[in-house]
Design a protein around this motif. Structure first.
Motif, short mmCIF file in Angstrom:
data_model
loop_
_atom_site.label_atom_id
_atom_site.label_comp_id
_atom_site.label_asym_id
_atom_site.label_seq_id
_atom_site.Cartn_x
_atom_site.Cartn_y
_atom_site.Cartn_z
N ASP A 255 0.81 -1.22 0.00
CA ASP A 255 0.00 0.00 0.00
C ASP A 255 0.84 1.27 0.00
OD1 ASP A 255 -2.23 -1.61 0.06
OD2 ASP A 255 -2.54 -1.39 2.22
N ASP A 256 1.96 1.24 0.69
CA ASP A 256 2.82 2.42 0.82
C ASP A 256 4.26 1.97 0.62
OD1 ASP A 256 3.70 4.98 1.31
OD2 ASP A 256 3.57 4.81 3.48
N THR A 257 4.63 1.74 -0.64
CA THR A 257 5.93 1.18 -0.97
C THR A 257 7.06 2.10 -0.53
OG1 THR A 257 4.93 0.12 -2.89
CG2 THR A 257 7.32 0.21 -2.84
N PRO A 258 7.95 1.60 0.33
CA PRO A 258 9.04 2.44 0.82
C PRO A 258 10.14 2.59 -0.23
CG PRO A 258 9.24 0.24 1.71
CD PRO A 258 7.96 0.28 0.93
N ASP A 259 10.93 3.66 -0.10
CA ASP A 259 12.09 3.84 -0.97
C ASP A 259 13.17 2.82 -0.63
OD1 ASP A 259 10.95 6.00 -2.31
OD2 ASP A 259 11.72 7.42 -0.84
N ILE A 260 13.32 2.56 0.64
CA ILE A 260 14.31 1.59 1.12
C ILE A 260 13.62 0.68 2.12
CG2 ILE A 260 16.45 1.27 2.41
CD1 ILE A 260 17.29 4.06 1.45
N LEU A 261 13.82 -0.61 1.96
CA LEU A 261 13.24 -1.59 2.88
C LEU A 261 14.39 -2.35 3.52
CD1 LEU A 261 10.82 -3.15 4.04
CD2 LEU A 261 10.98 -4.65 2.05
N ALA B 212 7.74 -10.82 -1.82
CA ALA B 212 6.72 -9.79 -2.02
C ALA B 212 7.37 -8.46 -2.43
CB ALA B 212 5.91 -9.60 -0.75
N ALA B 213 8.48 -8.11 -1.81
CA ALA B 213 9.17 -6.86 -2.15
C ALA B 213 9.72 -6.91 -3.57
CB ALA B 213 10.30 -6.60 -1.16
N TYR B 214 10.32 -8.02 -3.96
CA TYR B 214 10.83 -8.16 -5.32
C TYR B 214 9.70 -8.13 -6.34
CZ TYR B 214 15.58 -9.21 -3.81
OH TYR B 214 16.83 -9.13 -3.28
N ALA B 215 8.54 -8.70 -6.00
CA ALA B 215 7.40 -8.67 -6.91
C ALA B 215 6.95 -7.23 -7.15
CB ALA B 215 6.25 -9.49 -6.34
N LEU B 216 7.00 -6.39 -6.13
CA LEU B 216 6.65 -4.98 -6.31
C LEU B 216 7.62 -4.30 -7.27
CD1 LEU B 216 5.80 -3.90 -2.67
CD2 LEU B 216 4.21 -4.22 -4.55
N ALA B 217 8.89 -4.63 -7.16
CA ALA B 217 9.90 -4.05 -8.04
C ALA B 217 9.68 -4.51 -9.49
CB ALA B 217 11.30 -4.43 -7.58
N CYS B 218 9.26 -5.73 -9.65
CA CYS B 218 9.06 -6.28 -11.00
C CYS B 218 7.86 -5.66 -11.71
CB CYS B 218 8.89 -7.79 -10.93
SG CYS B 218 10.40 -8.65 -10.52
N LEU C 65 15.33 -1.07 -5.24
CA LEU C 65 15.13 -2.03 -4.17
C LEU C 65 16.47 -2.37 -3.58
CD1 LEU C 65 13.02 -3.80 -2.74
CD2 LEU C 65 13.59 -5.58 -4.37
N VAL C 66 16.65 -2.07 -2.31
CA VAL C 66 17.93 -2.32 -1.64
C VAL C 66 17.71 -3.28 -0.51
CG1 VAL C 66 19.80 -1.27 -0.33
CG2 VAL C 66 18.75 -0.03 -2.21
#
Length: 54
Positions: A16-22, A40-46, A53-54
């Protein structure tokens, strides 16, 4: 989890609120949870939900 929240809640929050850095850390016993969270984080980047994505 020891954070007082569930994995699905964390995934919903980064969706919902994708961070710049996770940043995440976990113990070996939480490896399966960390893998699911990173997937899940990599899927958002894709899908272009984040530039970096760091």
């Amino acid at each position: 989890m020891q954070l007082g929240t569930t994995l699905s809640s964390l995934i919903g929050r980064i969706t919902d609120d994708t961070p710049d850095i996770l940043g995440i850390s976990g113990t070996f016993g939480q490896h399966d949870l960390m893998v699911e969270l990173l997937d899940a984080a990599y899927a958002l980047a894709c899908v272009g939900r984040t530039d970096t994505l760091v």
